[in-house]
Design an enzyme around this catalytic site. Structure first.
Site, PDB file in Angstrom:
ATOM      1  N   GLN A  95      -3.246  30.959 -52.798  1.00  0.00           N
ATOM      2  CA  GLN A  95      -4.243  32.227 -52.026  1.00  0.00           C
ATOM      3  C   GLN A  95      -5.136  33.029 -53.838  1.00  0.00           C
ATOM      4  OE1 GLN A  95      -4.203  32.699 -48.684  1.00  0.00           O
ATOM      5  NE2 GLN A  95      -2.465  31.233 -49.137  1.00  0.00           N
TER       6      GLN A  95
ATOM      7  N   ARG B 156      -2.497  33.216 -41.951  1.00  0.00           N
ATOM      8  CA  ARG B 156      -2.297  34.276 -43.204  1.00  0.00           C
ATOM      9  C   ARG B 156      -2.386  35.754 -42.837  1.00  0.00           C
ATOM     10  NH1 ARG B 156      -6.302  29.584 -46.258  1.00  0.00           N
ATOM     11  NH2 ARG B 156      -4.617  28.797 -47.360  1.00  0.00           N
TER      12      ARG B 156
ATOM     13  N   TYR C 241       5.457  29.844 -47.475  1.00  0.00           N
ATOM     14  CA  TYR C 241       4.702  29.602 -46.893  1.00  0.00           C
ATOM     15  C   TYR C 241       2.892  29.776 -46.208  1.00  0.00           C
ATOM     16  CZ  TYR C 241       6.646  32.672 -42.729  1.00  0.00           C
ATOM     17  OH  TYR C 241       6.820  33.360 -42.437  1.00  0.00           O
ATOM     18  N   GLU C 242       2.034  29.258 -45.455  1.00  0.00           N
ATOM     19  CA  GLU C 242       0.679  29.370 -45.622  1.00  0.00           C
ATOM     20  C   GLU C 242       0.052  29.102 -46.821  1.00  0.00           C
ATOM     21  OE1 GLU C 242       0.851  29.078 -42.743  1.00  0.00           O
ATOM     22  OE2 GLU C 242       2.542  29.192 -41.207  1.00  0.00           O
ATOM     23  N   GLY C 243       0.393  28.533 -47.601  1.00  0.00           N
ATOM     24  CA  GLY C 243      -0.437  28.271 -48.917  1.00  0.00           C
ATOM     25  C   GLY C 243       0.347  29.370 -49.376  1.00  0.00           C
TER      26      GLY C 243
END
Length: 595
Positions: A448, A297, A441-443
């Site tokens: 977030q 992140r 991506y990555e949440g």
């Protein structure tokens, strides 16, 4: 095709004039001997590598993309393998790694600055070493001594690379429903079977081995996230000498054809009784993987800063050279057929938006990396705890706010180019495509936002948020009485008070209806993101005011950009606050049949 020059002057301003990192690391025993000259020399060399080696491969890599040859074999675009060999030979993978495993032991903020430049030059290429560093961090934190000795020296040297294998065809963010299984073998390893998708850098020809970190379920594991374990699954199982041995049962089934980051192989990974070894405790895999996920992140934040910077540099050059129409106040280049488009107010708005977002993101992300160093290495335990809380609070903002802003900024860069911006050979449309993935991506950025509001703020009754709020209020109190700072302090104090009231209001509503959190989260994150940027712009303005008398135009430009930010960008919060307050009713009262 454009150009890239590392913004070393602004990077040095943030590190040495704003953050005073040389004094800060004196309180970190393992970094206490590092000085500003060494930091600057490292960044200068990194800048050369990025502009001379990586940037020339960015456009061609995007055009060529990766190739699935067959039988699990993937090749990267022309020049990528040679560039990676140069990267490894120069020792860049080891920059921020533990000397015990062959690393150079430099602070996280130096490695962070390196990754800004790498991402500006070539985001798709940078994802290969970037994910490897995340795998290193995860194993460094949670691997057994045996796994660390076997894998970390290779990851640190860069001769092996790493991935993170989370997502499955039926589940993305909701990892609690993943199906990949891990059955114990008699030798202490596990046989892992399942399919993972969207695996960045999952197969390639850059390194001699690929180390996959895979989430899977042990037999009889509890349902949901409490039953997830983490395993290390190498492409080639290391032999007794520690070198790649037999081919493991993990193979790329195909590569995914994406909107952007074409030079990075995003793979379907099939595991068929692949040998893996447990990382961390059984059923505690998500906790261990969070080390890599949080690193990723922060990495997305640096990708977003990198794209914002490169888009700004090139659209600025274009705006100074492209002739179109005359200034509304009369010709500014009467000797030419038309004025350069930089004379037009709206072009300046788009340029200054990019510049303001890039420079605030640089200050915020370098400050965050410095706090990671404090968390890991400061001599005072209370400082370590304080830094850990601030990093945890601000990580979702760093990922989401910076990637939202990067997409807006690269769109501005493309718009400045006009019709040429839409044409691939000019380079701008690639940055828009590449920036778009960073919001997903990555949440996703909505995830977030939920993490920020639901877990990081309401989850601890605002304890972490109060710590950042105290930084803001202390600065306001110290600078608010100074006339020259009023134009920066007054809006900072105002947005600080509004965020405090908004947080309390949402918290009260959420106790009655949890959907209020989901409805408010995204505009709430943008509001708090602007609070963070306002704080750093006010701090940068203070430094620039102190140095303005030197006559260096750098400080004049810094103040001009700060004034633009407060005048033109911060007012977005009038809208986002109103959106956050609007609640969930207009969303949740709509029957599904009416969509």
């Amino acid at each position: 095709m454009g150009q890239y020059a590392a913004p070393l002057r602004d990077m040095q301003f943030v590190l040495h004039e704003l953050l005073n990192v040389e004094a800060e690391i004196k309180q970190m025993p393992k970094h206490a001997d590092l000085d500003a000259d060494t930091i600057n020399a490292v960044l200068e060399e990194a800048g050369k590598f990025c502009s001379e080696v990586l940037f020339p491969l960015n456009h061609s890599g995007d055009q060529e993309g990766c190739t699935y040859v067959g039988d699990g074999v993937v090749t990267t675009p022309k020049g990528f393998k040679e560039a990676y060999a140069q990267y490894v030979e120069a020792g860049w993978p080891a920059l921020g790694c533990d000397p015990e495993y062959g690393g150079q032991g430099l602070p996280a903020f130096v490695n962070n600055a390196l990754y800004e430049m790498l991402n500006s030059a070539n985001q798709a290429w940078t994802m290969y070493p970037g994910l490897s560093h995340g795998a290193y961090e995860c194993l460094h934190a949670h691997g057994t001594p045996e796994l660390q000795q076997r894998y970390l020296p290779k990851l640190v040297a860069g001769v092996w690379t790493g991935t993170m294998c989370l997502t499955e065809p039926h589940c993305g963010t909701d990892l609690g429903i993943l199906r990949t299984k891990a059955e114990p073998n008699s030798d202490g390893s596990y046989a892992i079977s399942g399919t993972k998708i969207f695996i960045s850098s999952g197969e390639h020809d850059l390194a001699e081995n690929i180390v996959h970190l895979v989430l899977a379920r042990l037999p009889g594991a509890p349902n949901g996230t409490k039953g997830i374990s983490l395993f290390i699954v190498p492409k080639f199982v290391p032999n007794e000498a520690g070198e790649p041995g037999e081919r493991n049962g993990v193979k790329c089934g195909s590569i995914e054809h994406k909107m952007g980051i074409h030079g990075n192989a995003t793979c379907v990974i099939n595991l068929d009784n692949a040998k893996g070894w447990l990382v961390g405790e059984p059923n505690k895999g998500l906790n261990a993987m969070f080390v890599m996920m949080n690193a990723a992140r922060l990495g997305v934040g640096m990708q977003s800063l990198g794209l914002t910077e490169i888009g700004y540099q090139n659209s600025l050059t274009y705006a100074k050279e492209r002739l179109q129409m005359r200034s509304l106040t009369g010709p500014k280049a009467p000797e030419k057929a038309a004025d350069p488009i930089i004379v037009h107010p709206d072009v300046r708005r788009m340029l200054l938006t990019q510049k303001a977002y890039a420079e605030a993101a640089r200050a915020f992300s370098y400050w965050s990396a410095l706090h990671i160093d404090k968390e890991l290495s400061h001599a005072d335990e209370s400082v370590r705890k304080e830094a850990a809380d601030l990093v945890a609070l601000l990580t979702p903002i760093l990922k989401a706010f910076l990637s939202d802003n990067a997409f807006e900024s690269t769109n501005h860069a493309m718009q400045i180019y006009g019709g040429h911006g839409f044409i691939a050979e000019w380079g701008m449309e690639q940055y828009v495509r590449d920036a778009r993935i960073n919001m997903i991506y990555e949440g996703t950025n909505a995830i977030q936002a939920l993490d920020l509001l639901g877990r990081k703020i309401l989850g601890d009754m605002g304890a972490k948020m109060k710590k950042f709020g105290k930084l803001v209020s202390d600065f306001v109190e110290a600078e608010g009485v100074k006339p020259e700072m009023q134009e920066f302090i007054n809006p900072l104090a105002d947005i600080g008070e509004k965020v405090q009231k908004l947080t309390m209001e949402i918290g009260m509503k959420a106790m009655q209806n949890p959907d209020e959190v989901g409805a408010a989260a995204v505009p709430y994150l943008r509001t708090v993101g602007h609070l963070v940027f306002s704080y750093f712009w006010a701090r940068m303005a203070r430094v620039a005011l102190d140095k303005e008398a030197s006559g260096d135009p750098f400080y004049k430009a810094k103040l001009a950009t700060a004034r633009f930010y407060f005048a033109k960008l911060l007012p977005e919060t009038a809208m986002t606050i109103r959106q956050a307050r609007a609640g969930s009713k207009s969303l949740m009262d709509v029957e599904e049949a009416l969509f």
